[in-house]
Design a protein around this motif. Structure first.
Motif, PDB file in Angstrom:
ATOM      1  N   ILE A  16     -32.706 -54.894 -12.730  1.00  0.00           N
ATOM      2  CA  ILE A  16     -31.841 -55.077 -11.564  1.00  0.00           C
ATOM      3  C   ILE A  16     -31.521 -56.510 -11.367  1.00  0.00           C
ATOM      4  O   ILE A  16     -30.719 -57.092 -11.137  1.00  0.00           O
ATOM      5  N   ALA A  74     -20.063 -56.498  -6.416  1.00  0.00           N
ATOM      6  CA  ALA A  74     -20.038 -57.998  -6.404  1.00  0.00           C
ATOM      7  C   ALA A  74     -18.928 -58.053  -5.135  1.00  0.00           C
ATOM      8  O   ALA A  74     -17.801 -57.403  -5.523  1.00  0.00           O
ATOM      9  N   ARG A 119     -21.887 -62.726  -3.526  1.00  0.00           N
ATOM     10  CA  ARG A 119     -22.996 -61.995  -3.685  1.00  0.00           C
ATOM     11  C   ARG A 119     -22.812 -60.688  -4.249  1.00  0.00           C
ATOM     12  O   ARG A 119     -21.950 -60.341  -4.427  1.00  0.00           O
ATOM     13  N   VAL A 120     -23.898 -60.115  -4.894  1.00  0.00           N
ATOM     14  CA  VAL A 120     -24.206 -59.003  -5.486  1.00  0.00           C
ATOM     15  C   VAL A 120     -24.920 -58.027  -4.574  1.00  0.00           C
ATOM     16  O   VAL A 120     -26.242 -58.266  -4.569  1.00  0.00           O
ATOM     17  N   HIS A 121     -24.179 -57.048  -4.060  1.00  0.00           N
ATOM     18  CA  HIS A 121     -25.271 -56.031  -3.225  1.00  0.00           C
ATOM     19  C   HIS A 121     -25.793 -55.055  -4.408  1.00  0.00           C
ATOM     20  O   HIS A 121     -24.984 -54.528  -5.185  1.00  0.00           O
ATOM     21  N   VAL A 122     -26.805 -54.675  -4.002  1.00  0.00           N
ATOM     22  CA  VAL A 122     -27.608 -53.592  -4.977  1.00  0.00           C
ATOM     23  C   VAL A 122     -28.059 -52.684  -3.834  1.00  0.00           C
ATOM     24  O   VAL A 122     -28.666 -52.729  -3.098  1.00  0.00           O
ATOM     25  N   GLU A 159     -27.946 -58.430 -11.915  1.00  0.00           N
ATOM     26  CA  GLU A 159     -27.594 -59.173 -10.809  1.00  0.00           C
ATOM     27  C   GLU A 159     -27.261 -60.720 -11.248  1.00  0.00           C
ATOM     28  O   GLU A 159     -25.980 -61.147 -10.904  1.00  0.00           O
ATOM     29  N   ARG A 160     -28.068 -61.138 -12.079  1.00  0.00           N
ATOM     30  CA  ARG A 160     -27.908 -62.520 -12.846  1.00  0.00           C
ATOM     31  C   ARG A 160     -26.640 -62.643 -13.686  1.00  0.00           C
ATOM     32  O   ARG A 160     -25.749 -63.434 -13.547  1.00  0.00           O
ATOM     33  N   PHE A 211     -24.277 -51.924  -8.196  1.00  0.00           N
ATOM     34  CA  PHE A 211     -23.991 -52.967  -8.082  1.00  0.00           C
ATOM     35  C   PHE A 211     -22.683 -53.493  -7.729  1.00  0.00           C
ATOM     36  O   PHE A 211     -21.436 -53.158  -8.166  1.00  0.00           O
ATOM     37  N   ARG A 242     -23.387 -62.807 -11.583  1.00  0.00           N
ATOM     38  CA  ARG A 242     -23.036 -63.937 -11.139  1.00  0.00           C
ATOM     39  C   ARG A 242     -22.402 -65.134 -11.942  1.00  0.00           C
ATOM     40  O   ARG A 242     -21.800 -65.905 -11.746  1.00  0.00           O
TER      41      ARG A 242
END
Ligand code: ZN
Length: 196
Positions: A114, A148, A129-132, A118-119, A146, A122
Motif C-alpha cells: 500500500i 488519485a 491525494r491518493v485515497h486508499v 501510494e508513493r 487506489f 504520487r
C-alpha cells in the motif's frame, strides 16, 4: 446484543434525515434531494461474485490485463479510465475474501505494498491525494482501491472523489497511458514486473 436489521428498520424507516448536502462544497450535484425510503431487511445477504473462488473472474484472469504483478500480488488499472488521474486495484493472487482472512505474512506484505503503490502514484505529479479504499460488497476476491485525485481543485477532496470520477469527463488516452506507465515503472524498480 447487536441491533437486528428488523429493529434498525423499525426504528429508522420513518426517521431518515436529509444531510445539508447543498452546503458541502465537495458535493458534486445541485438540486433538491430526498433520501430513498429504507427497504425492509432481506432474509439473507446475496452471495458476492466469485464466492469461495468459484467462477471468480479475478482468479481466472491472466497477468496480461494487469499493470504490475509479483509472485503473490497483482495490480490492475480501471481501463478505460474515469475522470480521476489514476484508479488502480490491488489484489492477492490467491483467493481471499476479507482483510481478516489474510495470513499474517500476506497482511504484512499488503501494508508495505500500500505504501509503495501510494508513493508510486504520487510520482505522476499534479496529484493532490491518493485515497486508499476497501469496499468488499461486489466481488469476494479481496481488492483495494487506489484513487488519485487531481491537485488544486478543492471541490474534489475527500470521499466524493469516487463520485467525481464519474462526473468528470474521462481522462485523455495519452495522459491515462502515461500515468499508468509511470506507476508501473516506479513499482517495478523495487521488484515485480511492469506490464504497462
Ligand atoms: Zn478469486
Amino acid at each position: 446484543m447487536p441491533e437486528t436489521a428488523e429493529e434498525l428498520h423499525a426504528r429508522a424507516a420513518g426517521a431518515l434525515r436529509m444531510p445539508p448536502v447543498e452546503e458541502w462544497t465537495t458535493w458534486p450535484f445541485e438540486g433538491e434531494l430526498m433520501p430513498r425510503s429504507l427497504q425492509p431487511p432481506v432474509e439473507r445477504e446475496a452471495p458476492r461474485h466469485g464466492e469461495g473462488g468459484v467462477d471468480c473472474w479475478r482468479c481466472g484472469a491472466t497477468d496480461e490485463g494487469y499493470l504490475w504483478t509479483d509472485e503473490r500480488w497483482r495490480l490492475w488499472p480501471r481501463d478505460p479510465p474515469g475522470g480521476l488521474p489514476v484508479v488502480l486495484l490491488l489484489e492477492p493472487r490467491e483467493h481471499f475474501g476479507d482483510p481478516g482472512d489474510l495470513p499474517d505474512e500476506l497482511a504484512a506484505e499488503l501494508g508495505i505494498l500500500i505504501a509503495r503503490i501510494e508513493r508510486a502514484i504520487r510520482v505522476i505529479g499534479e496529484i493532490g491525494r491518493v485515497h486508499v479504499c476497501r469496499w468488499g460488497d461486489g466481488s469476494e476476491h479481496l481488492h483495494w482501491w487506489f484513487m488519485a485525485r487531481p491537485a488544486r481543485l478543492p471541490q474534489l477532496i475527500g470521499s466524493f472523489a469516487a463520485i467525481w470520477d464519474d462526473v468528470l469527463p474521462p481522462l485523455p488516452e495519452a495522459v491515462h497511458r502515461s500515468n499508468l506507465a509511470t506507476v508501473a515503472r516506479v513499482l517495478a524498480e523495487a521488484g515485480g514486473v511492469s506490464r504497462a
